[in-house]
Design a protein around this motif. Structure first.
Motif, PDB file in Angstrom:
ATOM      1  N   ASP A  42       0.851  -1.184   0.000  1.00  0.00           N
ATOM      2  CA  ASP A  42       0.000   0.000   0.000  1.00  0.00           C
ATOM      3  C   ASP A  42       0.897   1.248   0.000  1.00  0.00           C
ATOM      4  OD1 ASP A  42      -3.202   0.540   1.072  1.00  0.00           O
ATOM      5  OD2 ASP A  42      -1.773   2.204   1.086  1.00  0.00           O
ATOM      6  N   GLY A  50     -15.821   2.541   4.284  1.00  0.00           N
ATOM      7  CA  GLY A  50     -14.459   3.060   4.165  1.00  0.00           C
ATOM      8  C   GLY A  50     -13.752   2.687   2.878  1.00  0.00           C
ATOM      9  N   VAL A 101     -12.497   3.125  -0.733  1.00  0.00           N
ATOM     10  CA  VAL A 101     -12.223   4.277  -1.598  1.00  0.00           C
ATOM     11  C   VAL A 101     -11.954   3.824  -3.028  1.00  0.00           C
ATOM     12  CG1 VAL A 101     -10.602   6.184  -1.983  1.00  0.00           C
ATOM     13  CG2 VAL A 101     -11.299   5.617   0.345  1.00  0.00           C
ATOM     14  N   HIS A 134     -10.198  -5.476  -2.871  1.00  0.00           N
ATOM     15  CA  HIS A 134      -8.848  -5.712  -2.341  1.00  0.00           C
ATOM     16  C   HIS A 134      -8.948  -6.096  -0.881  1.00  0.00           C
ATOM     17  CE1 HIS A 134      -9.937  -1.452  -2.082  1.00  0.00           C
ATOM     18  NE2 HIS A 134      -9.311  -1.451  -0.917  1.00  0.00           N
ATOM     19  N   HIS A 149      -6.914  -5.995   2.604  1.00  0.00           N
ATOM     20  CA  HIS A 149      -5.781  -5.372   3.294  1.00  0.00           C
ATOM     21  C   HIS A 149      -5.093  -6.414   4.189  1.00  0.00           C
ATOM     22  CE1 HIS A 149      -6.852  -1.022   2.576  1.00  0.00           C
ATOM     23  NE2 HIS A 149      -8.042  -1.562   2.377  1.00  0.00           N
TER      24      HIS A 149
HETATM   25  P1  5GP Z   1      -9.805   1.203   0.598  1.00  0.00           P
HETATM   26  O1  5GP Z   1     -10.058   2.363   1.515  1.00  0.00           O
HETATM   27  O2  5GP Z   1     -10.437   1.381  -0.749  1.00  0.00           O
HETATM   28  O3  5GP Z   1     -10.131  -0.126   1.245  1.00  0.00           O
HETATM   29  O4  5GP Z   1      -8.239   1.150   0.434  1.00  0.00           O
HETATM   30  C1  5GP Z   1      -7.555   1.552  -0.708  1.00  0.00           C
HETATM   31  C2  5GP Z   1      -6.087   1.482  -0.366  1.00  0.00           C
HETATM   32  O5  5GP Z   1      -5.368   1.583  -1.567  1.00  0.00           O
HETATM   33  C3  5GP Z   1      -5.622   2.618   0.553  1.00  0.00           C
HETATM   34  O6  5GP Z   1      -5.001   2.059   1.703  1.00  0.00           O
HETATM   35  C4  5GP Z   1      -4.642   3.399  -0.319  1.00  0.00           C
HETATM   36  O7  5GP Z   1      -3.541   3.883   0.405  1.00  0.00           O
HETATM   37  C5  5GP Z   1      -4.230   2.375  -1.364  1.00  0.00           C
HETATM   38  N1  5GP Z   1      -3.902   2.933  -2.671  1.00  0.00           N
HETATM   39  C6  5GP Z   1      -4.671   3.803  -3.387  1.00  0.00           C
HETATM   40  N2  5GP Z   1      -4.088   4.074  -4.572  1.00  0.00           N
HETATM   41  C7  5GP Z   1      -2.922   3.369  -4.611  1.00  0.00           C
HETATM   42  C8  5GP Z   1      -1.878   3.258  -5.570  1.00  0.00           C
HETATM   43  O8  5GP Z   1      -1.906   3.874  -6.645  1.00  0.00           O
HETATM   44  N3  5GP Z   1      -0.830   2.452  -5.271  1.00  0.00           N
HETATM   45  C9  5GP Z   1      -0.774   1.761  -4.073  1.00  0.00           C
HETATM   46  N4  5GP Z   1       0.321   0.984  -3.898  1.00  0.00           N
HETATM   47  N5  5GP Z   1      -1.745   1.831  -3.145  1.00  0.00           N
HETATM   48  C10 5GP Z   1      -2.805   2.636  -3.403  1.00  0.00           C
END
Ligand code: 5GP
Ligand code: ZN
Length: 116
Positions: A30, A91, A93, A98, A100
């Motif tokens: 991440d 939460g 985005v 995916h 975590h």
């Molecule tokens: P969500 O809130 O959607 O579950 O988490 C999305 C995650 O993707 C966040 O922790 C964010 O930091 C990560 N993320 C978003 N864009 C990118 C990217 O372009 N590259 C990487 N390596 N991580 C990303």
């Protein structure tokens, strides 16, 4: 489709820090870690979220869990969290499913106060 994770997993955007890859899954770091160790286990197939899962996705969900488990083992994590954020109110985005992988906490104080 303009999906950043599709671009990442299909290598349209260069990506360092790949911890695991096979035909169906990529696990990468991440870019804004919210834990000392923070990876994302991502199916190559575009699925929007857990809410959008269908019966035929059972195998891929299993694969992203096993891929995260393998990375955790390779990193010698003794414990970790696996988290799905689901929908905006959950939460999420990035609208490409995916998982975590969060871990690497060492201080007992931190471990005692981890959110569920
Ligand atoms: P969500 O809130 O959607 O579950 O988490 C999305 C995650 O993707 C966040 O922790 C964010 O930091 C990560 N993320 C978003 N864009 C990118 C990217 O372009 N590259 C990487 N390596 N991580 C990303
Ligand atoms: Zn996508």
């Amino acid at each position: 489709m303009d999906c950043i994770f599709c671009k990442i997993v299909h290598k349209e955007i260069p990506l360092e820090n790949i911890a695991y890859e096979d035909d169906d899954v990529v696990v990468f770091k991440d870019h804004k870690p919210s834990a000392p160790v923070h990876y994302l286990s991502v199916p190559k197939e575009h699925i929007q979220s857990i809410m959008h899962l269908e019966e035929n996705h059972k195998a891929i969900i299993s694969k992203i869990i096993f891929a995260a488990k393998k990375v955790a083992k390779d990193l010698e994590l003794k414990g970790y969290k696996l988290v799905f954020n689901v929908g905006r109110e959950g939460g999420q985005v990035i609208d490409h499913l995916h998982l975590h992988l969060l871990g690497g906490w060492t201080k007992q104080e931190e471990i005692d106060h981890l959110p569920n």
